[in-house]
Enzyme design. Structure first.
Site, PDB file in Angstrom:
ATOM      1  N   ASP A 164     -38.693   1.023  29.464  1.00  0.00           N
ATOM      2  CA  ASP A 164     -37.444   2.030  29.961  1.00  0.00           C
ATOM      3  C   ASP A 164     -36.435   1.319  29.995  1.00  0.00           C
ATOM      4  O   ASP A 164     -36.338   0.057  30.096  1.00  0.00           O
ATOM      5  CB  ASP A 164     -37.727   2.664  31.367  1.00  0.00           C
ATOM      6  CG  ASP A 164     -38.855   3.637  31.121  1.00  0.00           C
ATOM      7  OD1 ASP A 164     -39.682   3.814  30.265  1.00  0.00           O
ATOM      8  OD2 ASP A 164     -39.168   4.401  32.456  1.00  0.00           O
ATOM      9  N   TYR A 181     -36.055   7.753  36.766  1.00  0.00           N
ATOM     10  CA  TYR A 181     -36.670   7.554  38.059  1.00  0.00           C
ATOM     11  C   TYR A 181     -38.134   8.030  38.220  1.00  0.00           C
ATOM     12  O   TYR A 181     -38.745   8.174  39.264  1.00  0.00           O
ATOM     13  CB  TYR A 181     -35.844   7.777  39.043  1.00  0.00           C
ATOM     14  CG  TYR A 181     -34.415   7.516  38.894  1.00  0.00           C
ATOM     15  CD1 TYR A 181     -34.043   6.081  39.032  1.00  0.00           C
ATOM     16  CD2 TYR A 181     -33.298   8.268  38.740  1.00  0.00           C
ATOM     17  CE1 TYR A 181     -32.734   5.254  38.925  1.00  0.00           C
ATOM     18  CE2 TYR A 181     -32.217   7.952  38.443  1.00  0.00           C
ATOM     19  CZ  TYR A 181     -31.826   6.413  38.607  1.00  0.00           C
ATOM     20  OH  TYR A 181     -30.605   6.067  38.467  1.00  0.00           O
ATOM     21  N   HIS A 224     -39.891  -2.430  32.005  1.00  0.00           N
ATOM     22  CA  HIS A 224     -38.364  -2.339  31.451  1.00  0.00           C
ATOM     23  C   HIS A 224     -38.096  -3.417  30.619  1.00  0.00           C
ATOM     24  O   HIS A 224     -38.275  -4.678  31.023  1.00  0.00           O
ATOM     25  CB  HIS A 224     -37.863  -2.354  33.035  1.00  0.00           C
ATOM     26  CG  HIS A 224     -37.976  -0.959  33.583  1.00  0.00           C
ATOM     27  ND1 HIS A 224     -38.974  -0.968  34.813  1.00  0.00           N
ATOM     28  CD2 HIS A 224     -37.256   0.248  33.935  1.00  0.00           C
ATOM     29  CE1 HIS A 224     -38.913   0.300  35.379  1.00  0.00           C
ATOM     30  NE2 HIS A 224     -38.046   0.823  34.792  1.00  0.00           N
TER      31      HIS A 224
END
Length: 259
Positions: free
Chosen positions: A80, A172, A225
């Site tokens: 992400d 989120y 991430h």
């Protein structure tokens, strides 16, 4: 659908309590308790994408009966928040290990990193929508504003890669009824995860690696991430260990032939 059933159930319970107050002298505090329980469960459902409360998300790699019978153990690596300065290091590792991954891109991060996004797509990785703004206020917006933000991200990705994303990961991991409608209106597939690495807050690389390995099972979707240097640090060993344990690497959604 679950949320609709939950609302109906709550209305029935409150109706019963109102009748109980009128006919059986129940304490009015029971209604307050029911409302608090309703609110508490709703808040938890917003932050637990795996509950599929407001919209069904793909939280695990689809596993066919044939794969299961053959003992195939697919996992999906998902990244992400890119494109980022660390993304190319991630891509170098994936290329060396010959492993596909999925990148959920933030639209506003594309400017100035168009070549990185082009590389993600050209090297066979899957590109998904992670909203344009990734704002902390995203989840409080109306369906109309969410759709505009998500469409802006899709347009930005398509302008660089020539392909419009069909998958979306909520910022989120928060879902709610407004977002559910936006996802459905844009004909996107919501993608969650079942292994959350917490690499954004991790300080100890070995502890992070062991945490992910301990949680990973067949058909796991791993949330990482590509903006985290610690993720770059552990990725080679993560991939090598998963290979040694018999895992194969896949996308978090089943891709149609030719897609």
């Amino acid at each position: 659908m679950r949320f609709k059933y939950f609302i109906v159930f709550t209305i029935v319970v409150i109706g019963h309590l109102i009748a109980g107050i009128y006919f059986n002298h129940y304490s009015p505090w029971w209604i307050a308790l029911a409302i608090l329980v309703f609110l508490g469960i709703t808040v938890l459902a917003c932050i637990k994408i795996q509950w599929n409360f407001f919209i069904t998300s793909v939280n695990r790699v689809p596993l066919t009966i044939q794969q299961f019978s053959a003992g195939i153990k697919p996992v999906a690596l998902t990244f992400d928040d890119g494109p980022h300065e660390c993304t190319e290091a991630i891509l170098d590792i994936l290329k060396q290990e010959q492993v596909p991954a999925t990148f959920f891109v933030i639209g506003k991060n594309i400017e100035g990193k168009e070549s990185v996004l082009q590389r993600i797509a050209s090297e066979g990785h899957l590109v998904g929508n992670h909203s344009f703004s990734h704002s902390v206020h995203f989840d409080w917006q109306s369906t109309r504003r969410m759709k505009a933000d998500m469409q802006q991200c899709n347009d930005a990705i398509a302008a660089v890669t020539g392909v419009t994303p069909t998958i979306f990961r909520p910022p989120y991991g928060v879902t709610n009824p407004n977002l559910a409608r936006a996802i459905q209106d844009l004909n996107l597939v919501s993608v969650g995860w079942n292994v959350r690495s917490m690499d954004t807050v991790a300080k100890d690389a070995d502890a992070l690696l062991q945490k992910i390995l301990k949680q990973t099972k067949a058909n796991s979707t791993i949330l990482l991430h590509d903006r985290c240097p610690i993720t770059v640090q552990i990725l080679p060993q993560l991939i090598q260990t998963l290979k040694e344990r018999g895992f194969t690497f896949s996308f978090p959604v089943r891709m149609e032939a030719g897609a």
